[in-house]
Enzyme design. Structure first.
Site, PDB file in Angstrom:
ATOM      1  N   GLU A 127      31.872  37.626  37.735  1.00  0.00           N
ATOM      2  CA  GLU A 127      32.764  38.706  37.325  1.00  0.00           C
ATOM      3  C   GLU A 127      32.079  39.878  36.610  1.00  0.00           C
ATOM      4  O   GLU A 127      32.499  40.307  35.548  1.00  0.00           O
ATOM      5  CB  GLU A 127      33.876  38.154  36.423  1.00  0.00           C
ATOM      6  CG  GLU A 127      34.767  37.162  37.128  1.00  0.00           C
ATOM      7  CD  GLU A 127      35.912  36.681  36.252  1.00  0.00           C
ATOM      8  OE1 GLU A 127      37.057  36.742  36.724  1.00  0.00           O
ATOM      9  OE2 GLU A 127      35.676  36.245  35.108  1.00  0.00           O
TER      10      GLU A 127
HETATM   11  C1  ACM Z   1      35.186  32.139  36.409  1.00  0.00           C
HETATM   12  O1  ACM Z   1      36.325  31.631  36.395  1.00  0.00           O
HETATM   13  N1  ACM Z   1      35.041  33.426  36.179  1.00  0.00           N
HETATM   14  C2  ACM Z   1      34.010  31.357  36.677  1.00  0.00           C
END
Ligand code: ACM
Length: 724
Positions: free
Chosen positions: A351
């Protein structure tokens, strides 16, 4: 005497075989006195079990002897086993554990034991271990064991202490109360795991989790034969471990809530004692605000940085174009690589939104100059350099999906969270992988839904055997936006036991009713380990009700809360009226109720049973009707309690919905019981009302709506119910 002398016929229940008895697939096996049924309370279900008549009595004379290979860890495991068995039974042992005070018999039997014949020690349970396991626990070590229980004694044999410890847990699960005393059923179990990597991740970053909470959850992992604790140690909201090289990490990044290196060593030892590897995760280059508070010069933005208090994805990211970043990570990871003995080292990688990279002209010209094309190319560049650092410190790198780029060395491990497709893609490209998509405990799925997720299904089902073998197993994940020290156990347990079974037991073990029966039993047993996944509930409801609540009002609150669940997936963020932060109190009804309501599940199951019996099952009818009446009449006590507590006031609309649900359900039952037809518009009107009450309120779902809807539909005579 409790069945001791009986040597009845061998009954074969091959839990894998196609033609096996249905009862065996359900984990239901006949033990003890003729006609007496008991559940084989083993979870995860063993790969093979053969039942015999009879049972081993467990009384105050119970004793354990260790033979063959031994070590201090095994002796501690036996001491712990005896303590757990004492807690489970309330018995007071008469004999000292021979394993601790090693007997002459044990020593003289060692040679015999080494030749493959377990020693006849005279103990109730003789434990024989062949040889040591690796000094630093490795992926794929032999964890198998054989456990034979007969009326005259039990023998546990295993190659390594890892198998021995698993077998001890199985024995603890077998011991049950019977009309004649405590006993373990006569059985031969040959057991081994399906996958070598069976883990739980706990996020200590968003909400700090004190040591004792981690320890008791590690006890829980041991109980269900999971063997990896993945420790998520850094987040935007907190950097949770002491660095001696870079102390500003914890000093400025943790609000004082971090683990000292001594505590980390203690936890690793604690886990090793239970056959559990500890894999640390330090998430880079994103999810890194808390690192950059103390070391802003490593960030891609202008800074200064502050510990993040909200939830979500944030912009701060390490600067991959700055050589100082690699120098820093090399030194820090070197320090951590020494602290954590495990061969695997998790660097996160998930992310990265790229906003700081996009806004930084220096970074953009670096991307152009090095033909990296875009942010993904920049992250791939970063990963390559990171992998070299991790390898230099003797470790294999683990990362979330996002680190997957074809030209990375094949020793890295991909942890798949966005979907099963990426796990299959990784395996095809030659990478090993572990599955977490489908095992996110924070999303509030039912145990059955997690249980249905198989690491080798979906896209992975078409992999060639050599590719499929790269799938090492899976990990459940406890992300901690909405959990804290008070309720975290309840967000992990008992559902995590269902995931543990998926990762340990043969793929053919899929019976959901059996899983729930054994999960419920295991849930009760886990409390002897000090887990608070059930006890927290009474305490939180008491706090919500307050000291002025009458016992009837507290009971009404419980009646309501018992059939509620928090909204699922990421709906809690989306439905928040005030933006939640790490400073938000987690003291509401939504924080107290279970993520999977056992009471609602049992109600919905009872509806199915009643309808399947063509509405001719009077006992079920009476039970359903009585329950529906309690719901119908529960609201007045909640309305009065709401005058005393703001935390109750919030759930008044939900309580009114429960009353509506009860009322509709009672009417439906009356039609079904009497076999009379409701007026033409009745079903349509009730279904519209049910649609209303199924809408979340106060971030809560009323789970029995589904069952009541089925009762309403059945009044139409579509099933064999309705008009008689
Ligand atoms: C995640 O849930 N960003 C690994």
């Amino acid at each position: 005497m409790f069945g001791r002398a009986r040597t009845g016929l061998l009954k074969r229940f091959n839990l894998l075989g196609r033609g096996c008895v249905a009862a065996a697939m359900l984990g239901m096996m006949v033990v003890g006195a003729p006609g007496q049924q008991a559940v084989l309370n083993v979870m995860p279900l063993p790969s093979n079990a053969q039942m015999r008549d009879g049972a081993l009595s467990v009384d105050a004379n119970f004793s354990v002897a260790l033979t063959g290979y031994s070590e201090a860890r095994l002796e501690r495991a036996v001491t712990r086993f005896r303590q757990e068995l004492a807690r489970q039974t309330g018995l007071v042992w008469k004999r000292e554990a021979p394993a601790v005070a090693k007997t002459e018999a044990t020593k003289t039997e060692t040679a015999k034991a080494a030749s493959g014949t377990p020693a006849a020690s005279g103990a109730t349970l003789t434990v024989h271990t062949e040889h040591a396991s690796a000094a630093i626990q490795e992926l794929g070590e032999n964890e198998s064991y054989t456990l034979e229980v007969s009326a005259s004694g039990a023998t546990l044999t295993a190659e390594t202490p890892l198998g021995t410890m698993h077998g001890l847990q199985t024995f603890l699960q077998l011991v049950a109360v019977t009309p004649q005393g405590f006993a373990a059923p006569a059985v031969t179990i040959q057991d081994k795991p399906r996958f070598p990597w069976r883990g739980l991740m706990i996020d200590s970053g968003r909400h700090f989790m004190p040591m004792e909470i981690l320890k008791r959850n590690i006890d829980g992992l041991e109980a269900v034969k999971m063997n990896v604790f993945h420790w998520h140690l850094s987040e935007n909201q907190g950097f949770r471990i002491e660095s001696k090289k870079f102390p500003r990490l914890q000093e400025l990044g943790s609000d004082g809530l971090y683990y000292t290196q001594e505590e980390v060593r203690e936890l690793i030892e604690y886990a090793r004692d239970r056959g559990i590897r500890v894999v640390p995760e330090f998430d880079v280059p994103g999810h890194s605000t808390a690192w950059l508070v103390g070391y802003p010069e490593l960030g891609s933005g202008p800074g200064p940085y502050e510990i993040e208090r909200k939830w979500g994805i944030f912009d701060p990211a390490f600067d991959p174009t700055n050589e100082k970043t690699y120098k820093f990570l090399n030194e820090f990871f070197g320090e951590m690589a020494k602290l954590f003995p495990d061969h695997f080292f998790h660097v996160g990688g998930d992310e990265v939104n790229g906003k700081e990279w996009d806004a930084n002209p220096k970074i953009q010209s670096f991307i152009k100059a090095n033909a990296l094309q875009n942010d993904a190319g920049l992250q791939a560049y970063f990963n390559k350099k990171l992998q070299a650092i991790i390898a230099k410190h003797g470790k294999s790198m683990v990362g979330w999906d996002e680190v997957l780029t074809p030209d990375l060395p094949k020793d890295i491990v991909i942890q798949s969270w966005r979907g099963q497709d990426s796990l299959a893609a990784a395996a095809k490209q030659g990478f090993r992988g572990i599955l977490s998509n489908g095992y996110y405990l924070d999303l509030g799925w039912s145990a059955a839904r997690h249980y249905a997720v198989d690491p080798t299904s979906g896209a992975a089902a078409t992999l060639a055997p050599v590719e499929s073998a790269r799938i090492l197993g899976g990990e459940s994940c406890m992300w901690s936006e909405y959990v804290n020290a008070e309720n975290v156990d309840s967000r992990i347990w008992p559902r995590n036991a269902a995931i543990a079974e998926r990762l340990w037991s043969p793929q053919s073990v899929t019976d959901v009713a059996s899983m729930y029966a054994r999960m419920d039993a295991e849930s009760a047993r886990l409390e002897w380990l000090g887990l608070t996944h059930r006890t927290y509930y009474r305490q939180m409801l008491q706090r919500i009700a307050g000291h002025l609540a009458t016992p009837q009002e507290v009971a009404a609150l419980r009646e309501l809360a018992d059939v509620l669940e928090p909204v699922k997936d990421y709906a809690r963020e989306q439905s928040a009226t005030n933006e939640p932060t790490s400073g938000t109190a987690l003291n509401r009804v939504v924080d107290a109720v279970a993520l999977e309501s056992g009471a609602a599940r049992r109600f919905n199951e009872l509806v199915d049973k009643y309808l399947a019996a063509g509405c001719k099952d009077d006992d079920s009818a009476n039970e359903l009707r009585a329950q529906l009446i309690r719901w119908r009449d529960n609201d007045p006590a909640i309305e009065s309690l709401a005058q005393k507590s703001f935390l109750v006031k919030e759930v008044v609309p939900v309580s009114q919905d429960l009353a509506t649900l009860g009322k509709i359900g009672v009417f439906a039952m009356d039609y079904l019981i009497l076999g009379s037809q409701p007026p033409a518009a009745w079903r349509t009107d009730q279904s519209a009302l049910l649609t209303d009450v199924s809408k979340p309120k106060a971030q809560l779902l009323l789970v029995p709506v589904a069952g009541v809807q089925k009762l309403v539909s059945a009044t139409g005579g579509a099933t064999s119910c309705g008009v008689k």
